[in-house]
Design a protein around this motif. Structure first.
Motif, PDB file in Angstrom:
ATOM      1  N   ALA A  26       0.838  -1.200   0.000  1.00  0.00           N
ATOM      2  CA  ALA A  26       0.000   0.000   0.000  1.00  0.00           C
ATOM      3  C   ALA A  26       0.877   1.255   0.000  1.00  0.00           C
ATOM      4  CB  ALA A  26      -0.924  -0.001   1.212  1.00  0.00           C
ATOM      5  N   HIS A  27       2.095   1.124   0.492  1.00  0.00           N
ATOM      6  CA  HIS A  27       3.001   2.270   0.588  1.00  0.00           C
ATOM      7  C   HIS A  27       3.904   2.431  -0.620  1.00  0.00           C
ATOM      8  CE1 HIS A  27       1.932   3.232   4.721  1.00  0.00           C
ATOM      9  NE2 HIS A  27       1.833   1.929   4.893  1.00  0.00           N
ATOM     10  N   GLU A  28       4.255   1.314  -1.269  1.00  0.00           N
ATOM     11  CA  GLU A  28       5.124   1.394  -2.443  1.00  0.00           C
ATOM     12  C   GLU A  28       5.166   0.067  -3.175  1.00  0.00           C
ATOM     13  OE1 GLU A  28       9.369   1.923  -1.519  1.00  0.00           O
ATOM     14  OE2 GLU A  28       8.936   1.215   0.508  1.00  0.00           O
ATOM     15  N   THR A  29       5.544   0.133  -4.441  1.00  0.00           N
ATOM     16  CA  THR A  29       5.736  -1.063  -5.256  1.00  0.00           C
ATOM     17  C   THR A  29       7.074  -1.675  -4.869  1.00  0.00           C
ATOM     18  OG1 THR A  29       4.464  -0.083  -7.054  1.00  0.00           O
ATOM     19  CG2 THR A  29       5.950  -1.883  -7.642  1.00  0.00           C
ATOM     20  N   LEU A  30       7.074  -2.971  -4.576  1.00  0.00           N
ATOM     21  CA  LEU A  30       8.277  -3.634  -4.082  1.00  0.00           C
ATOM     22  C   LEU A  30       8.548  -4.922  -4.845  1.00  0.00           C
ATOM     23  CD1 LEU A  30       7.482  -3.304  -0.268  1.00  0.00           C
ATOM     24  CD2 LEU A  30       9.193  -1.981  -1.529  1.00  0.00           C
ATOM     25  N   CYS A  31       9.814  -5.317  -4.882  1.00  0.00           N
ATOM     26  CA  CYS A  31      10.169  -6.611  -5.462  1.00  0.00           C
ATOM     27  C   CYS A  31      10.265  -7.640  -4.335  1.00  0.00           C
ATOM     28  CB  CYS A  31      11.468  -6.528  -6.258  1.00  0.00           C
ATOM     29  SG  CYS A  31      12.954  -6.340  -5.271  1.00  0.00           S
ATOM     30  N   THR A  32      10.415  -8.879  -4.711  1.00  0.00           N
ATOM     31  CA  THR A  32      10.478  -9.963  -3.733  1.00  0.00           C
ATOM     32  C   THR A  32      11.615  -9.745  -2.742  1.00  0.00           C
ATOM     33  OG1 THR A  32       9.658 -11.424  -5.464  1.00  0.00           O
ATOM     34  CG2 THR A  32      10.517 -12.478  -3.495  1.00  0.00           C
ATOM     35  N   THR A  33      12.756  -9.270  -3.233  1.00  0.00           N
ATOM     36  CA  THR A  33      13.908  -9.021  -2.353  1.00  0.00           C
ATOM     37  C   THR A  33      13.549  -8.030  -1.254  1.00  0.00           C
ATOM     38  OG1 THR A  33      15.391  -9.405  -4.220  1.00  0.00           O
ATOM     39  CG2 THR A  33      16.329  -8.294  -2.312  1.00  0.00           C
ATOM     40  N   HIS A  34      12.862  -6.963  -1.626  1.00  0.00           N
ATOM     41  CA  HIS A  34      12.432  -5.973  -0.620  1.00  0.00           C
ATOM     42  C   HIS A  34      11.471  -6.601   0.380  1.00  0.00           C
ATOM     43  CE1 HIS A  34      13.138  -3.060  -4.116  1.00  0.00           C
ATOM     44  NE2 HIS A  34      14.142  -2.880  -3.278  1.00  0.00           N
ATOM     45  N   LEU A  35      10.542  -7.403  -0.132  1.00  0.00           N
ATOM     46  CA  LEU A  35       9.554  -8.019   0.755  1.00  0.00           C
ATOM     47  C   LEU A  35      10.187  -9.021   1.711  1.00  0.00           C
ATOM     48  CD1 LEU A  35       6.682  -8.362  -1.843  1.00  0.00           C
ATOM     49  CD2 LEU A  35       6.655  -6.922   0.206  1.00  0.00           C
ATOM     50  N   VAL A  36      11.204  -9.737   1.249  1.00  0.00           N
ATOM     51  CA  VAL A  36      11.938 -10.647   2.136  1.00  0.00           C
ATOM     52  C   VAL A  36      12.593  -9.851   3.252  1.00  0.00           C
ATOM     53  CG1 VAL A  36      13.956 -12.174   2.272  1.00  0.00           C
ATOM     54  CG2 VAL A  36      12.295 -12.484   0.445  1.00  0.00           C
ATOM     55  N   GLU A  37      13.235  -8.741   2.893  1.00  0.00           N
ATOM     56  CA  GLU A  37      13.894  -7.889   3.895  1.00  0.00           C
ATOM     57  C   GLU A  37      12.899  -7.332   4.904  1.00  0.00           C
ATOM     58  OE1 GLU A  37      15.849  -4.826   1.654  1.00  0.00           O
ATOM     59  OE2 GLU A  37      17.352  -6.214   0.833  1.00  0.00           O
TER      60      GLU A  37
END
Length: 101
Positions: A26-37
């Motif tokens: 909801a705050h920003e578009t993220l890749c899987t790497t960001h979501l893992v972090e």
């Protein structure tokens, strides 16, 4: 007329990790790497949850080189919120209705 809420979508969003993913997106578009972090979840677990969210139409993907970015589809949440609002309106309308025993 009975007002119902999309129970399948509720099941999808009921999982704590999926809800966390939706909140982050909801705050920003993220890749899987960001979501893992951000979540601390394992990549394979996270990918499975993203697949469920994608199949439910909650998120959409954007390929970018060797990465895939995920974006929340707010109109899906708007529709769900609208279903709850309609249910609340029905409850207000029928607040004094009581079936006799």
């Amino acid at each position: 007329m009975l007002t119902s809420v999309d129970t399948e979508l509720l099941k999808v969003l009921a999982d704590p990790l999926r809800l966390q993913i939706v909140t982050l997106l909801a705050h920003e578009t993220l890749c899987t790497t960001h979501l893992v972090e951000e979540t601390g979840a394992r990549q394979t677990n996270l990918s499975n949850h993203l697949k469920v969210l994608r199949e439910a139409g909650v998120v959409e993907t954007e390929p970018c080189g060797r990465f895939t970015y995920y974006r929340l589809k707010p109109e899906v949440l708007d529709a769900l919120a609208g279903q709850f609002a309609a249910l609340a309106d029905t409850a207000r309308t029928h607040a004094d209705s009581k079936r006799s025993c």
